[in-house]
Design an enzyme around this catalytic site. Structure first.
Site, short mmCIF file in Angstrom:
data_model
loop_
_atom_site.label_atom_id
_atom_site.label_comp_id
_atom_site.label_asym_id
_atom_site.label_seq_id
_atom_site.Cartn_x
_atom_site.Cartn_y
_atom_site.Cartn_z
CD GLU A 43 -11.12 -14.41 -41.73
OE1 GLU A 43 -11.09 -14.65 -42.52
OE2 GLU A 43 -11.67 -15.11 -40.44
CE LYS A 116 -12.76 -17.09 -45.61
NZ LYS A 116 -13.37 -15.71 -45.02
CB CYS A 153 -13.57 -18.34 -41.74
SG CYS A 153 -14.61 -17.38 -40.80
#
Length: 290
Positions: A43, A116, A153
């Site tokens: 990431e 995300k 994540c």
């Protein structure tokens, strides 16, 4: 048989952005040299994990998809090597900013962007200052080497993410990550917790899973984090196929048979026996059936 070799890279990052990108390119080449066809970098690899603290000047790190120099370079690399590259980057879209992932196919084409969905906010992980919640929904991308389901994540802690991607036809789950120590409590070490949760996603959906994390210690004015490294690839029953230690840079690889896993999923009944009519509480915050 559709045999697929997966890889994850792992490295430490500094504020030398060019060096970071060069290092990712080197690791991608190493993975491709070992036969990998889908290679996952970590990431936000272009810089240190800048979300450790709130700094207005760091918004300047973001760039639009169309003008992002790292995406252009990774597209050329993917085409050269014939590999799929899911690339994490800091996206600016007019006045909105996202923690995003570009899925680059093996011919260098950008198949689309995932933003995300779950944005953390806590000591050392102050992402809500920088990123809006993603508005793309979960995405499964049809690439030359199979259907890739990618999230980022904090998304990985939510089983709904992995299940949604599986239902959308993902044949592999990919999670670029930046996870490490908790600055408010040095006794917390969530590395094993993180690994087990991810193994559970693989086993619950009978899909291989790739997790790419950064390593090393990063220090800023008000906060320091030591990242766990420990990037790994899990098989369809949650077994660890390959993993790196906490403090090493390098590459992990594993080869899976997509057709064999598809047959196993069908015969095991995990998706046949689902009861979506009973899952209404999942659509609420408080679990009320409504």
């Amino acid at each position: 048989m559709r045999m697929l070799t997966l890889a994850a890279t792992q490295m430490a990052c500094t504020w030398d952005r060019a060096r970071n990108v060069d290092r990712v390119v080197d690791l991608v080449r190493e993975a491709a040299g070992r036969g990998a066809q889908v290679i996952l970098p970590q990431e936000l690899f272009e810089t240190p994990y800048f979300c450790k603290e709130q700094r207005q000047d760091l918004f300047a790190l973001a760039a639009p998809v169309a003008d992002h120099p790292v995406l252009a370079r990774m597209s050329a690399l993917a085409a050269e090597l014939g590999v799929v590259l899911p690339v994490s980057f800091f996206e600016r879209a007019n006045n909105a900013y996202f923690n995003a992932l570009a899925m680059i196919d093996a011919d260098g084409r950008l198949l689309g962007v995932y933003r995300k969905s779950h944005i953390p906010d806590g000591p050392g992980y102050q992402e809500k200052f920088y990123f809006s919640p993603g508005d793309t929904g979960f995405r499964a991308f049809r690439t030359r080497h199979g259907v890739m389901g990618a999230a980022i994540c904090w998304d990985q802690w939510f089983p709904e993410t992995a299940r949604a991607l599986a239902l959308m036809g993902a044949e592999v789950l990919l999670y670029p990550t930046a996870i490490g120590s908790e600055p408010q409590d040095a006794t917390i070490d969530s590395k094993d917790h993180w690994t087990r949760v991810m193994q559970g996603h693989a086993g619950a959906n009978m899909l291989p899973l790739v997790a790419s994390n950064r390593t090393g210690r990063e220090e800023e004015a008000t906060c320091a984090l030591t990242f766990y490294g420990s990037s790994f690839i899990a098989g369809p029953t949650g077994e660890i196929l390959d993993a790196l230690p906490r403090d090493a840079e390098g590459v992990v690889t594993a080869t899976v048979d997509l057709d064999r896993m598809a047959a196993q999923r069908a015969s095991w009944g995990l998706f046949r026996d689902r009861r979506p009519d009973l899952y209404r509480p999942l659509l609420t915050l408080d679990g009320a059936a409504g």
